[in-house]
Design an enzyme around this catalytic site. Structure first.
Site, PDB file in Angstrom:
ATOM      1  N   ARG A 232      32.164  54.010  64.340  1.00  0.00           N
ATOM      2  CA  ARG A 232      32.393  55.261  63.911  1.00  0.00           C
ATOM      3  C   ARG A 232      32.440  55.729  62.432  1.00  0.00           C
ATOM      4  NH1 ARG A 232      39.145  54.446  64.560  1.00  0.00           N
ATOM      5  NH2 ARG A 232      38.396  54.645  66.799  1.00  0.00           N
ATOM      6  N   ARG A 258      36.163  47.648  50.823  1.00  0.00           N
ATOM      7  CA  ARG A 258      37.523  47.947  52.289  1.00  0.00           C
ATOM      8  C   ARG A 258      38.315  48.480  52.295  1.00  0.00           C
ATOM      9  NH1 ARG A 258      36.701  43.385  56.603  1.00  0.00           N
ATOM     10  NH2 ARG A 258      39.058  44.348  56.438  1.00  0.00           N
ATOM     11  N   GLU A 286      40.773  46.048  50.779  1.00  0.00           N
ATOM     12  CA  GLU A 286      40.796  44.767  51.198  1.00  0.00           C
ATOM     13  C   GLU A 286      39.355  45.144  49.862  1.00  0.00           C
ATOM     14  OE1 GLU A 286      40.985  42.154  52.605  1.00  0.00           O
ATOM     15  OE2 GLU A 286      42.006  42.589  54.768  1.00  0.00           O
TER      16      GLU A 286
END
Length: 319
Positions: A232, A258, A286
């Site tokens: 994406r 992330r 993350e």
């Protein structure tokens, strides 16, 4: 070679992992290849089997990669990080902050758009379903890979009672319980993971829903649930929210981050790159051992490899 020529010591990087994955996962094969390409020697380090004081003669820098079992031994893992005699990324300070999902409250306090989050840290606290949510999730604050996350109906008294029992079990097992509304946009495919290396956007991937009622996800090596991933391209609204989250991280900019985003249910769900109608909100941030989804960008592995090299001592940098 003349006697005036000298050998430059090769940079040595340790990649920390868990005993179940002594050589990391498939994603990490691209990272090790990229590091080798720029002349960085790599050694896998199983954290639970390694004396932290023994690494100074073996590596110049330790990078956390697949230490997914730390959630069962969080205090031991934090002690291990603090006992290291080599630099480690991300830093122990960042790891401590990010290893409990109570950091979501810090992001919210900093004005970052987030999925509304409640935290229960005592069995005496009464779980109340999030207002306006048809469904909600109860998950451990100290957890990874969606282990321990369960989905419940807000308007079903029996299901709510089961949610309270699950929260109680999590707390009694040593982890606060996190309660969040289950956003319908997740089932429609809105979850997007944005990867940043040294604060710079690299690439993104779409994540399929994990907490399906009709098809339980598969647990891999007892560590994390298998994810359905596709490429994406993150849009400008998603990148803006992700960068607000990065700015709220305490201390130094992490080597890697992330940011997992979902669309707010109040908006139309559309993840086209040119569409900014949807309002993205942070589901999780993350910073410890995230999958980097390097398969979804040909340049991603090279970007993080160069970021690692640039964090090494200047005399050991690769060009």
């Amino acid at each position: 070679m003349t006697t005036t020529q000298t050998h430059r010591k090769a940079a040595r990087v340790g990649l920390a992992t868990c005993a179940a994955l002594p050589s990391g996962d498939v994603d990490d094969e691209r990272l090790t290849a990229a590091l080798a390409e720029i002349g960085v020697d790599v050694e896998w380090i199983v954290w639970s089997d390694t004396d932290p004081t023994s690494l100074v003669d073996r590596i110049d820098l330790l990078v956390l990669r697949s230490t997914w079992d730390y959630v069962d031994r969080r205090n031991e893992f934090l002690d291990w990080l603090n006992a290291l005699n080599v630099p480690v990324l991300n830093s122990p300070e960042i790891v401590k902050w990010n290893s409990s999902k109570t950091y979501m409250l810090d992001l919210e306090a900093a004005g970052v758009p987030v999925v509304p989050t409640q935290v229960l840290d005592s069995v005496d606290q009464h779980l109340i379903p999030p207002p306006g949510a048809d469904e909600f999730v109860v998950k451990p604050a100290i957890g990874a890979g969606s282990r321990g996350a369960q989905r419940f109906y807000s308007d079903d008294p029996d299901d709510v009672e089961r949610a309270r029992g699950h929260a109680r079990q999590l707390i009694e097992a040593g982890s606060p319980a996190v309660i969040q509304p289950y956003l319908r946009s997740v089932d429609e495919g809105s979850e997007t993971a944005l990867l940043y290396f040294d604060g710079t956007y690299s690439h993104a991937a779409a994540k399929g829903p994990l907490l399906r009622r009709d098809q339980p996800a598969e647990l891999v090596e007892g560590l994390y649930f298998a994810e359905e991933m596709t490429h994406r391209q993150a849009n400008s609204a998603q990148r803006a929210v992700a960068e607000r989250a990065l700015a709220a991280i305490p201390g130094e900019m992490p080597l890697y981050a992330r940011v997992d985003l979902v669309d707010d249910d109040d908006d139309n769900n559309n993840n086209d790159d040119d569409n900014n109608d949807a309002t993205p909100v942070v589901l999780e941030l993350e910073l410890i051992e995230p999958s980097l989804f390097l398969a979804f960008d040909e340049q991603g592995a090279g970007r993080i490899a160069r970021a690692i090299a640039q964090r090494l001592d200047p005399e050991m940098r690769t060009r």
